[in-house]
Design a protein around this motif. Structure first.
Motif, PDB file in Angstrom:
ATOM      1  N   PRO A 184       0.830  -1.208   0.000  1.00  0.00           N
ATOM      2  CA  PRO A 184       0.000   0.000   0.000  1.00  0.00           C
ATOM      3  C   PRO A 184       0.861   1.253   0.000  1.00  0.00           C
ATOM      4  O   PRO A 184       1.922   1.307   0.645  1.00  0.00           O
ATOM      5  CB  PRO A 184      -0.811  -0.120   1.298  1.00  0.00           C
ATOM      6  CG  PRO A 184      -0.828  -1.584   1.595  1.00  0.00           C
ATOM      7  CD  PRO A 184       0.493  -2.115   1.115  1.00  0.00           C
ATOM      8  N   ALA A 185       0.395   2.259  -0.711  1.00  0.00           N
ATOM      9  CA  ALA A 185       1.180   3.479  -0.895  1.00  0.00           C
ATOM     10  C   ALA A 185       0.640   4.627  -0.042  1.00  0.00           C
ATOM     11  O   ALA A 185      -0.536   4.659   0.346  1.00  0.00           O
ATOM     12  CB  ALA A 185       1.184   3.889  -2.368  1.00  0.00           C
ATOM     13  N   VAL A 186       1.534   5.579   0.212  1.00  0.00           N
ATOM     14  CA  VAL A 186       1.210   6.838   0.861  1.00  0.00           C
ATOM     15  C   VAL A 186       1.141   7.897  -0.234  1.00  0.00           C
ATOM     16  O   VAL A 186       1.838   7.795  -1.249  1.00  0.00           O
ATOM     17  CB  VAL A 186       2.296   7.207   1.897  1.00  0.00           C
ATOM     18  CG1 VAL A 186       1.911   8.457   2.678  1.00  0.00           C
ATOM     19  CG2 VAL A 186       2.540   6.042   2.832  1.00  0.00           C
ATOM     20  N   GLY A 187       0.312   8.932  -0.053  1.00  0.00           N
ATOM     21  CA  GLY A 187       0.204   9.946  -1.095  1.00  0.00           C
ATOM     22  C   GLY A 187       0.079  11.348  -0.552  1.00  0.00           C
ATOM     23  O   GLY A 187      -0.371  11.572   0.577  1.00  0.00           O
ATOM     24  N   PHE A 188       0.483  12.291  -1.377  1.00  0.00           N
ATOM     25  CA  PHE A 188       0.301  13.719  -1.094  1.00  0.00           C
ATOM     26  C   PHE A 188      -0.280  14.363  -2.337  1.00  0.00           C
ATOM     27  O   PHE A 188       0.217  14.152  -3.453  1.00  0.00           O
ATOM     28  CB  PHE A 188       1.630  14.387  -0.742  1.00  0.00           C
ATOM     29  CG  PHE A 188       1.533  15.896  -0.713  1.00  0.00           C
ATOM     30  CD1 PHE A 188       1.051  16.545   0.405  1.00  0.00           C
ATOM     31  CD2 PHE A 188       1.898  16.660  -1.817  1.00  0.00           C
ATOM     32  CE1 PHE A 188       0.937  17.933   0.432  1.00  0.00           C
ATOM     33  CE2 PHE A 188       1.792  18.040  -1.804  1.00  0.00           C
ATOM     34  CZ  PHE A 188       1.305  18.677  -0.670  1.00  0.00           C
ATOM     35  N   PRO A 195       6.106   3.057  -0.454  1.00  0.00           N
ATOM     36  CA  PRO A 195       5.771   3.694  -1.733  1.00  0.00           C
ATOM     37  C   PRO A 195       5.118   5.053  -1.484  1.00  0.00           C
ATOM     38  O   PRO A 195       4.249   5.183  -0.619  1.00  0.00           O
ATOM     39  CB  PRO A 195       4.790   2.721  -2.374  1.00  0.00           C
ATOM     40  CG  PRO A 195       5.050   1.406  -1.707  1.00  0.00           C
ATOM     41  CD  PRO A 195       5.450   1.743  -0.307  1.00  0.00           C
ATOM     42  N   LEU A 196       5.533   6.045  -2.253  1.00  0.00           N
ATOM     43  CA  LEU A 196       5.057   7.411  -2.061  1.00  0.00           C
ATOM     44  C   LEU A 196       4.650   7.987  -3.411  1.00  0.00           C
ATOM     45  O   LEU A 196       5.460   8.034  -4.349  1.00  0.00           O
ATOM     46  CB  LEU A 196       6.159   8.266  -1.433  1.00  0.00           C
ATOM     47  CG  LEU A 196       5.859   9.751  -1.209  1.00  0.00           C
ATOM     48  CD1 LEU A 196       4.690   9.942  -0.258  1.00  0.00           C
ATOM     49  CD2 LEU A 196       7.105  10.463  -0.665  1.00  0.00           C
ATOM     50  N   VAL A 197       3.388   8.431  -3.516  1.00  0.00           N
ATOM     51  CA  VAL A 197       2.869   9.033  -4.740  1.00  0.00           C
ATOM     52  C   VAL A 197       2.632  10.511  -4.475  1.00  0.00           C
ATOM     53  O   VAL A 197       1.878  10.878  -3.557  1.00  0.00           O
ATOM     54  CB  VAL A 197       1.555   8.354  -5.183  1.00  0.00           C
ATOM     55  CG1 VAL A 197       0.993   9.033  -6.435  1.00  0.00           C
ATOM     56  CG2 VAL A 197       1.779   6.865  -5.437  1.00  0.00           C
ATOM     57  N   LEU A 198       3.269  11.378  -5.271  1.00  0.00           N
ATOM     58  CA  LEU A 198       3.141  12.823  -5.136  1.00  0.00           C
ATOM     59  C   LEU A 198       2.329  13.354  -6.311  1.00  0.00           C
ATOM     60  O   LEU A 198       2.687  13.125  -7.470  1.00  0.00           O
ATOM     61  CB  LEU A 198       4.523  13.486  -5.111  1.00  0.00           C
ATOM     62  CG  LEU A 198       5.495  12.969  -4.039  1.00  0.00           C
ATOM     63  CD1 LEU A 198       6.857  13.634  -4.200  1.00  0.00           C
ATOM     64  CD2 LEU A 198       4.935  13.215  -2.649  1.00  0.00           C
ATOM     65  N   ILE A 203      -3.580   5.196  -3.466  1.00  0.00           N
ATOM     66  CA  ILE A 203      -2.947   5.305  -2.149  1.00  0.00           C
ATOM     67  C   ILE A 203      -3.888   4.784  -1.056  1.00  0.00           C
ATOM     68  O   ILE A 203      -5.097   4.695  -1.240  1.00  0.00           O
ATOM     69  CB  ILE A 203      -2.543   6.755  -1.829  1.00  0.00           C
ATOM     70  CG1 ILE A 203      -3.783   7.634  -1.631  1.00  0.00           C
ATOM     71  CG2 ILE A 203      -1.648   7.310  -2.934  1.00  0.00           C
ATOM     72  CD1 ILE A 203      -3.479   9.024  -1.113  1.00  0.00           C
ATOM     73  N   ARG A 204      -3.307   4.455   0.086  1.00  0.00           N
ATOM     74  CA  ARG A 204      -4.087   4.072   1.265  1.00  0.00           C
ATOM     75  C   ARG A 204      -4.114   5.184   2.298  1.00  0.00           C
ATOM     76  O   ARG A 204      -5.082   5.317   3.041  1.00  0.00           O
ATOM     77  CB  ARG A 204      -3.514   2.790   1.894  1.00  0.00           C
ATOM     78  CG  ARG A 204      -4.231   2.357   3.164  1.00  0.00           C
ATOM     79  CD  ARG A 204      -3.750   1.016   3.684  1.00  0.00           C
ATOM     80  NE  ARG A 204      -4.222  -0.091   2.847  1.00  0.00           N
ATOM     81  CZ  ARG A 204      -4.047  -1.380   3.138  1.00  0.00           C
ATOM     82  NH1 ARG A 204      -3.402  -1.729   4.256  1.00  0.00           N
ATOM     83  NH2 ARG A 204      -4.498  -2.310   2.324  1.00  0.00           N
ATOM     84  N   VAL A 205      -3.041   5.979   2.362  1.00  0.00           N
ATOM     85  CA  VAL A 205      -2.922   7.038   3.371  1.00  0.00           C
ATOM     86  C   VAL A 205      -2.614   8.358   2.675  1.00  0.00           C
ATOM     87  O   VAL A 205      -1.690   8.432   1.852  1.00  0.00           O
ATOM     88  CB  VAL A 205      -1.809   6.721   4.391  1.00  0.00           C
ATOM     89  CG1 VAL A 205      -1.733   7.819   5.454  1.00  0.00           C
ATOM     90  CG2 VAL A 205      -2.054   5.364   5.040  1.00  0.00           C
ATOM     91  N   GLY A 206      -3.382   9.410   2.996  1.00  0.00           N
ATOM     92  CA  GLY A 206      -3.126  10.746   2.468  1.00  0.00           C
ATOM     93  C   GLY A 206      -2.433  11.613   3.506  1.00  0.00           C
ATOM     94  O   GLY A 206      -2.710  11.519   4.709  1.00  0.00           O
ATOM     95  N   LEU A 207      -1.554  12.475   3.043  1.00  0.00           N
ATOM     96  CA  LEU A 207      -0.727  13.295   3.935  1.00  0.00           C
ATOM     97  C   LEU A 207      -1.075  14.775   3.843  1.00  0.00           C
ATOM     98  O   LEU A 207      -1.335  15.304   2.761  1.00  0.00           O
ATOM     99  CB  LEU A 207       0.759  13.140   3.578  1.00  0.00           C
ATOM    100  CG  LEU A 207       1.331  11.733   3.545  1.00  0.00           C
ATOM    101  CD1 LEU A 207       2.796  11.789   3.107  1.00  0.00           C
ATOM    102  CD2 LEU A 207       1.194  11.057   4.896  1.00  0.00           C
ATOM    103  N   THR A 208      -1.056  15.448   4.993  1.00  0.00           N
ATOM    104  CA  THR A 208      -1.117  16.909   5.071  1.00  0.00           C
ATOM    105  C   THR A 208       0.125  17.344   5.848  1.00  0.00           C
ATOM    106  O   THR A 208       0.044  17.673   7.035  1.00  0.00           O
ATOM    107  CB  THR A 208      -2.401  17.377   5.768  1.00  0.00           C
ATOM    108  OG1 THR A 208      -3.535  16.793   5.116  1.00  0.00           O
ATOM    109  CG2 THR A 208      -2.532  18.894   5.714  1.00  0.00           C
ATOM    110  N   GLU A 238      -1.350   3.477   9.982  1.00  0.00           N
ATOM    111  CA  GLU A 238      -2.479   3.546   9.049  1.00  0.00           C
ATOM    112  C   GLU A 238      -2.252   2.661   7.827  1.00  0.00           C
ATOM    113  O   GLU A 238      -3.198   2.098   7.278  1.00  0.00           O
ATOM    114  CB  GLU A 238      -2.725   4.997   8.630  1.00  0.00           C
ATOM    115  CG  GLU A 238      -3.208   5.903   9.756  1.00  0.00           C
ATOM    116  CD  GLU A 238      -4.551   5.462  10.320  1.00  0.00           C
ATOM    117  OE1 GLU A 238      -5.351   4.853   9.580  1.00  0.00           O
ATOM    118  OE2 GLU A 238      -4.797   5.717  11.515  1.00  0.00           O
ATOM    119  N   LEU A 239      -1.004   2.541   7.389  1.00  0.00           N
ATOM    120  CA  LEU A 239      -0.706   1.639   6.275  1.00  0.00           C
ATOM    121  C   LEU A 239      -1.008   0.193   6.645  1.00  0.00           C
ATOM    122  O   LEU A 239      -1.467  -0.599   5.804  1.00  0.00           O
ATOM    123  CB  LEU A 239       0.769   1.764   5.875  1.00  0.00           C
ATOM    124  CG  LEU A 239       1.158   2.961   5.014  1.00  0.00           C
ATOM    125  CD1 LEU A 239       2.676   3.019   4.865  1.00  0.00           C
ATOM    126  CD2 LEU A 239       0.500   2.906   3.644  1.00  0.00           C
TER     127      LEU A 239
END
Length: 399
Positions: free
Chosen positions: A215-219, A241-244, A284-289, A352-353
């Motif tokens: 699972p990926a994290v994203g912004f 994994p990080l998706v921007l 993504i599974r987790v969104g970042l602020t 969270e992931l």
């Protein structure tokens, strides 16, 4: 009709101004006034020439028309900023009269109100009309970021606050700042568009995004001086994994950013439209602020937090006052993670992931976001324009 003086172009990022204007347009005709453009723009920036040709009145959505005022060069130089404001006010006033004739009875009553959501003093565009100052950021604290003199921005803010028929603010900290100076305010925070994500799981996987084995994290948003790049680097360092998704400001740590997106577990999609966002958030599974905790950001209200929830994704944010406000609503503390240290931020992301998003959990996230939709925010703003009282239940979390 409502004249909405925006701080961002209509055809730019679909943020606060555009989202609110389109929902207001469901209730009243709206004239959306873009930030002004210099007459020299097509000569100095040929790549913007096509946008410059769109300066005349255009219908952009149901109930929403837009103009981009043309002004003299050096529009924000000392002294010239007064001329610029005068030209923008005059363009809006003349266009409103022409628009009233065009749309007939719907706007036949003329201009009902003026909303100013920008740093320029444009309150007096139409005499004897209800005015609302809508403050979406602490532009005094961010004056260096927007390239304007701090003293001028503060003077315009205070002058408009003293003369406005009503003051709306976008975040709890802005509300407190204005109240400390003796101004009554109404909190009209950012919202989200839950309907945009209703079929997110049916969206086709974007062809440019790799399918990671975990699972990926994203912004999603602008990668600029507001963003704590170190938090993104820490997630990549941990191997996640990080998706921007969004543009990068070339002046914001260019070397570090190139190194970040050069890693095999990091993918940068670049600028994407709002219509494309659901497909990318699907990955993504987790969104970042991951906002830096400075004065400018503390007064902000990031839209992305609610967008992630509307998409059914988990959220991890830095400890902003707006995040605390959202967490005070029922379910908020369980659905929105807020951390004040880099170590805590990474730990929250990893937890969270590891949590499987059950259908029940996804439904709770979406239901929470639906309680903060743009339509509700637009109705609050419309009440201020028409001098109607705003219910405290719309402004504050339930106890």
């Amino acid at each position: 009709m409502i004249i909405y003086f925006a701080g961002t172009p209509y055809d730019g990022v679909a943020g606060t101004d555009r989202q609110l204007a389109e929902r207001l347009g469901d209730m009243h005709p709206v004239l959306y006034v873009d930030p002004p453009v210099s007459l020299l723009t097509p000569l100095l920036r040929p790549h913007l020439a096509s946008a410059f040709r769109g300066s005349s009145l255009r219908r952009e959505a149901d109930g929403v028309w837009r103009i981009r005022p043309r002004v003299l060069p050096a529009m924000y130089r000392p002294g010239m900023h007064h001329v610029t404001a005068m030209l923008v006010r005059r363009a809006a006033r003349r266009t409103a009269r022409r628009l009233a004739r065009r749309v007939g009875g719907a706007a036949g009553g003329g201009v009902a109100g003026v909303v100013v959501a920008t740093h320029s003093d444009l309150l007096d565009a139409v005499k004897d009309t209800r005015t609302v100052l809508y403050v979406t950021d602490d532009l005094v604290a961010g004056s260096e970021l927007i390239g304007l003199p701090r003293q001028r921005v503060a003077a315009a803010r205070d002058s408009m606050a003293a003369r406005a028929g009503a003051i709306a603010v976008c975040s709890p900290l802005l509300r407190d700042q204005f109240r400390e100076r003796g101004f009554a305010t109404t909190l009209v925070p950012n919202g989200c568009a839950p309907e945009a994500y209703a079929a997110i799981e049916d969206e086709p996987w974007p062809r440019d995004v790799p399918r990671f084995d975990r699972p990926a994290v994203g912004f999603a948003g602008h990668i600029n001086a507001r963003i704590d790049l170190g938090l993104l680097e820490a997630i990549a360092d941990a191997g996640h994994p990080l998706v921007l998704i969004g543009p990068h400001d070339p002046g914001h740590h260019p070397v570090r950013f190139r190194a970040l997106i050069g890693r095999p577990n990091v993918y940068w999609a670049g600028r994407r439209s709002f219509a494309e966002l659901p497909a990318y958030l699907r990955t993504i599974r987790v969104g970042l602020t991951p906002y830096l905790l400075d004065d400018f950001n503390r007064a902000s209200f990031p839209i992305k937090t609610l967008d992630y929830l509307a998409a059914g994704r988990a959220v991890v944010s830095t400890d902003l006052p707006a995040t605390r406000w959202l967490r005070d609503f029922p379910d908020g503390r369980e659905l929105i993670r807020s951390e004040s240290t880099p170590r805590g931020f990474l730990r929250a992301v990893e937890e969270e992931l590891a949590a499987e998003p059950t259908p029940e959990l996804v439904a709770r996230r979406r239901a929470y976001a639906a309680g903060h939709d743009w339509g509700c925010r637009a109705r609050q703003l419309a009440r201020l324009v028409h001098c109607d009282p705003v219910s405290p239940a719309l402004e504050e979390p339930a106890p």
